[in-house]
Design a protein around this motif. Structure first.
Motif, mmCIF file in Angstrom:
data_model
loop_
_atom_site.group_PDB
_atom_site.id
_atom_site.type_symbol
_atom_site.label_atom_id
_atom_site.label_comp_id
_atom_site.label_asym_id
_atom_site.label_seq_id
_atom_site.Cartn_x
_atom_site.Cartn_y
_atom_site.Cartn_z
ATOM 1 N N ALA A 59 30.200 88.224 -37.072
ATOM 2 C CA ALA A 59 29.130 89.047 -36.513
ATOM 3 C C ALA A 59 27.892 89.070 -37.389
ATOM 4 N N THR A 60 28.069 89.126 -38.698
ATOM 5 C CA THR A 60 26.933 89.264 -39.605
ATOM 6 C C THR A 60 25.963 88.111 -39.476
ATOM 7 N N SER A 61 26.481 86.901 -39.404
ATOM 8 C CA SER A 61 25.584 85.749 -39.299
ATOM 9 C C SER A 61 24.841 85.759 -37.971
ATOM 10 N N ALA A 62 25.466 86.277 -36.917
ATOM 11 C CA ALA A 62 24.772 86.372 -35.625
ATOM 12 C C ALA A 62 23.643 87.382 -35.693
ATOM 13 N N LEU A 63 23.879 88.507 -36.366
ATOM 14 C CA LEU A 63 22.829 89.516 -36.490
ATOM 15 C C LEU A 63 21.627 88.989 -37.265
ATOM 16 N N ASP A 64 21.869 88.060 -38.191
ATOM 17 C CA ASP A 64 20.793 87.512 -39.019
ATOM 18 C C ASP A 64 20.198 86.233 -38.443
ATOM 19 N N ALA A 70 18.054 92.469 -30.834
ATOM 20 C CA ALA A 70 18.930 93.535 -30.359
ATOM 21 C C ALA A 70 20.345 92.998 -30.303
ATOM 22 N N VAL A 71 21.310 93.915 -30.196
ATOM 23 C CA VAL A 71 22.722 93.537 -30.273
ATOM 24 C C VAL A 71 23.510 94.173 -29.140
ATOM 25 N N LEU A 72 24.355 93.379 -28.499
ATOM 26 C CA LEU A 72 25.316 93.896 -27.527
ATOM 27 C C LEU A 72 26.708 93.657 -28.106
ATOM 28 N N ILE A 73 27.439 94.746 -28.360
ATOM 29 C CA ILE A 73 28.759 94.652 -28.989
ATOM 30 C C ILE A 73 29.830 94.718 -27.908
ATOM 31 N N ALA A 74 30.562 93.614 -27.763
ATOM 32 C CA ALA A 74 31.648 93.539 -26.783
ATOM 33 C C ALA A 74 32.915 93.003 -27.431
ATOM 34 N N SER A 75 33.011 93.156 -28.732
ATOM 35 C CA SER A 75 34.195 92.742 -29.478
ATOM 36 C C SER A 75 35.274 93.819 -29.332
ATOM 37 N N PRO A 76 36.511 93.574 -29.795
ATOM 38 C CA PRO A 76 37.541 94.617 -29.738
ATOM 39 C C PRO A 76 37.126 95.875 -30.477
ATOM 40 N N PRO A 78 38.335 97.984 -32.706
ATOM 41 C CA PRO A 78 38.424 98.164 -34.159
ATOM 42 C C PRO A 78 37.300 97.490 -34.940
ATOM 43 N N ALA A 79 36.601 96.525 -34.331
ATOM 44 C CA ALA A 79 35.503 95.849 -35.028
ATOM 45 C C ALA A 79 34.160 96.541 -34.833
ATOM 46 N N HIS A 80 34.117 97.578 -34.011
ATOM 47 C CA HIS A 80 32.828 98.163 -33.641
ATOM 48 C C HIS A 80 32.140 98.904 -34.776
ATOM 49 N N GLU A 81 32.898 99.631 -35.578
ATOM 50 C CA GLU A 81 32.264 100.435 -36.630
ATOM 51 C C GLU A 81 31.466 99.544 -37.580
ATOM 52 N N GLU A 82 32.077 98.487 -38.066
ATOM 53 C CA GLU A 82 31.386 97.598 -38.991
ATOM 54 C C GLU A 82 30.156 96.982 -38.345
ATOM 55 N N ALA A 83 30.280 96.576 -37.083
ATOM 56 C CA ALA A 83 29.150 95.959 -36.392
ATOM 57 C C ALA A 83 28.014 96.956 -36.176
ATOM 58 N N LEU A 84 28.342 98.176 -35.804
ATOM 59 C CA LEU A 84 27.311 99.203 -35.602
ATOM 60 C C LEU A 84 26.571 99.503 -36.901
ATOM 61 N N VAL A 101 34.169 103.615 -31.305
ATOM 62 C CA VAL A 101 35.120 103.376 -32.394
ATOM 63 C C VAL A 101 36.396 104.111 -31.981
ATOM 64 N N PRO A 102 37.540 103.456 -31.940
ATOM 65 C CA PRO A 102 38.738 104.112 -31.411
ATOM 66 C C PRO A 102 39.141 105.367 -32.172
ATOM 67 N N GLU A 103 39.027 105.369 -33.500
ATOM 68 C CA GLU A 103 39.437 106.527 -34.291
ATOM 69 C C GLU A 103 38.257 107.483 -34.451
ATOM 70 N N SER A 104 38.522 108.776 -34.307
ATOM 71 C CA SER A 104 37.436 109.749 -34.362
ATOM 72 C C SER A 104 36.770 109.788 -35.736
ATOM 73 N N ALA A 105 37.533 109.557 -36.804
ATOM 74 C CA ALA A 105 36.929 109.585 -38.145
ATOM 75 C C ALA A 105 35.896 108.475 -38.286
ATOM 76 N N GLY A 106 36.220 107.279 -37.812
ATOM 77 C CA GLY A 106 35.260 106.175 -37.856
ATOM 78 C C GLY A 106 34.083 106.422 -36.941
ATOM 79 N N ALA A 107 34.354 107.003 -35.761
ATOM 80 C CA ALA A 107 33.266 107.324 -34.838
ATOM 81 C C ALA A 107 32.313 108.331 -35.458
ATOM 82 N N LEU A 108 32.867 109.305 -36.194
ATOM 83 C CA LEU A 108 32.014 110.298 -36.848
ATOM 84 C C LEU A 108 31.167 109.653 -37.942
ATOM 85 N N ARG A 109 31.715 108.662 -38.636
ATOM 86 C CA ARG A 109 30.919 107.956 -39.648
ATOM 87 C C ARG A 109 29.722 107.271 -39.007
ATOM 88 N N VAL A 110 29.898 106.748 -37.794
ATOM 89 C CA VAL A 110 28.784 106.123 -37.089
ATOM 90 C C VAL A 110 27.738 107.172 -36.721
#
Length: 341
Positions: A59-64, A70-76, A78-84, A101-110
């Protein structure tokens, strides 16, 4: 912005490939500039016939990549937090598929990361808000014509579940749509959840407890029930009925072609969510592109993504314990006041 918006799509699976074709063939004002997926052969298949797309394994190389705006995230999920967080670090506007982000703790970090920026960058992909029937129901409820909503009765059925599908995913993947739809339609947070389980259908894979009845309570005393049945065997159906003080309104009845022949009649039933909600996905992505080109962010926020994950997490716990589980939400940052929702 006069030129086409260059979009990096992260994920080239079922959903990602559909969005790639949507941006290329349906949406105005944007083009696919880069696509990332660990399976680069799948990326090449997804972008076949589309010019000027760079292919990436991460994902990182695509963002760069050049021309990505702009970015459309359609990956699984668990990969969303890092991509966001990577998109936020680059100041890139994002449309992120659910679950944010499936887990609420990770979603809150976002949520906290975007709040630190002091401005919204992300729209979360709860596409039912863009479905014409859901929008009509929302307008009717907001008008007050039927009085206060008292109950929502929801049905969510799939033909069959994929091999990797788990009992928890009935709530944190499938019912997450109803979680957001209920919060949006009623303009209330969901405060508690109970899950009831009938005997499983014989068509469910061994160990999958399907179907289930999920009951939500809201902050203002309404009730929301959801029948989730992911191995119905006959079609994809999504229905919602709002029962109010002075009437009710129902959406989701199939208004499709009815064929009468050989002494009987039948009507088509959608077999896939990409069929039932094709127009909603088109409208969702077009709205995101239009807003991004104008320097705005609209639609479901990362707070909505966090709230959905927190409610779903409580729902999974209710599955496991058989009891009523309350939903605990962190304080909502001012960035996500109702005016922004």
């Amino acid at each position: 912005m006069s030129e086409l918006l260059g979009v990096a799509v992260l994920g080239a699976g079922h959903m990602g490939a559909d969005h790639i074709q949507r941006i290329d063939r349906v949406v105005n004002g944007a083009r696919v500039a880069a696509v990332a997926d660990p399976d680069t052969e799948r990326v090449k298949d997804a972008v076949a016939g589309i010019d000027g797309v760079s292919v990436h394994a991460d994902a990182t190389s695509a963002l760069d990549a050049p021309d990505v705006q702009a970015v459309l995230i359609a990956s699984p999920g668990p990969a969303h937090e890092e991509a966001l967080l990577a998109a936020f670090a680059r100041g890139l506007p994002v449309l992120c598929e659910k679950p944010m982000v499936p887990e609420s703790a990770g979603a809150l970090r976002v949520v906290e990361a975007e709040a630190r920026l002091g401005r919204r960058l992300a729209q979360i992909g709860f596409m039912r808000r863009y479905d014409a029937e859901y929008q009509r129901l929302k307008s009717l409820l907001d008008s007050g014509q039927l009085g206060r909503p008292l109950m929502l009765h929801c049905t969510h059925r799939n033909v069959s579940s994929p091999a990797h599908f788990t009992t928890a995913m009935l709530v944190n993947s499938s019912v997450s749509h109803e979680i957001d739809a209920a919060r949006w339609l009623l303009d209330q947070e969901l405060t508690a959840v109970t899950v009831l389980r009938p005997r499983p259908t014989s068509h469910a894979p061994e160990g999958l407890l399907d179907p289930q009845l999920v009951l939500f309570e809201t902050a203002e005393g309404a009730l929301v029930d959801v029948e989730i049945f992911v191995n119905s065997g006959f079609g994809y159906q999504v229905r919602c009925e709002a029962v109010c003080e002075s009437g009710s309104a129902r959406i989701g009845d199939e208004h499709t072609m009815v064929v009468t022949t050989d002494g009987g009649a039948y009507e088509d039933v959608a077999q896939d969510y990409l069929v039932r909600f094709a127009d909603a996905y088109d409208r969702e992505v077009q709205t995101w592109v239009n807003a991004t080109r104008e320097g705005r962010v609209v639609g479901p926020s990362v707070w909505d993504g966090y709230a959905a994950s927190a409610v779903a997490e409580a729902g999974v716990l209710a599955q496991e314990t058989g009891g009523r589980v309350t939903v605990e939400l962190a304080p909502r940052p001012g960035l996500y006041d109702r005016v922004n929702r």
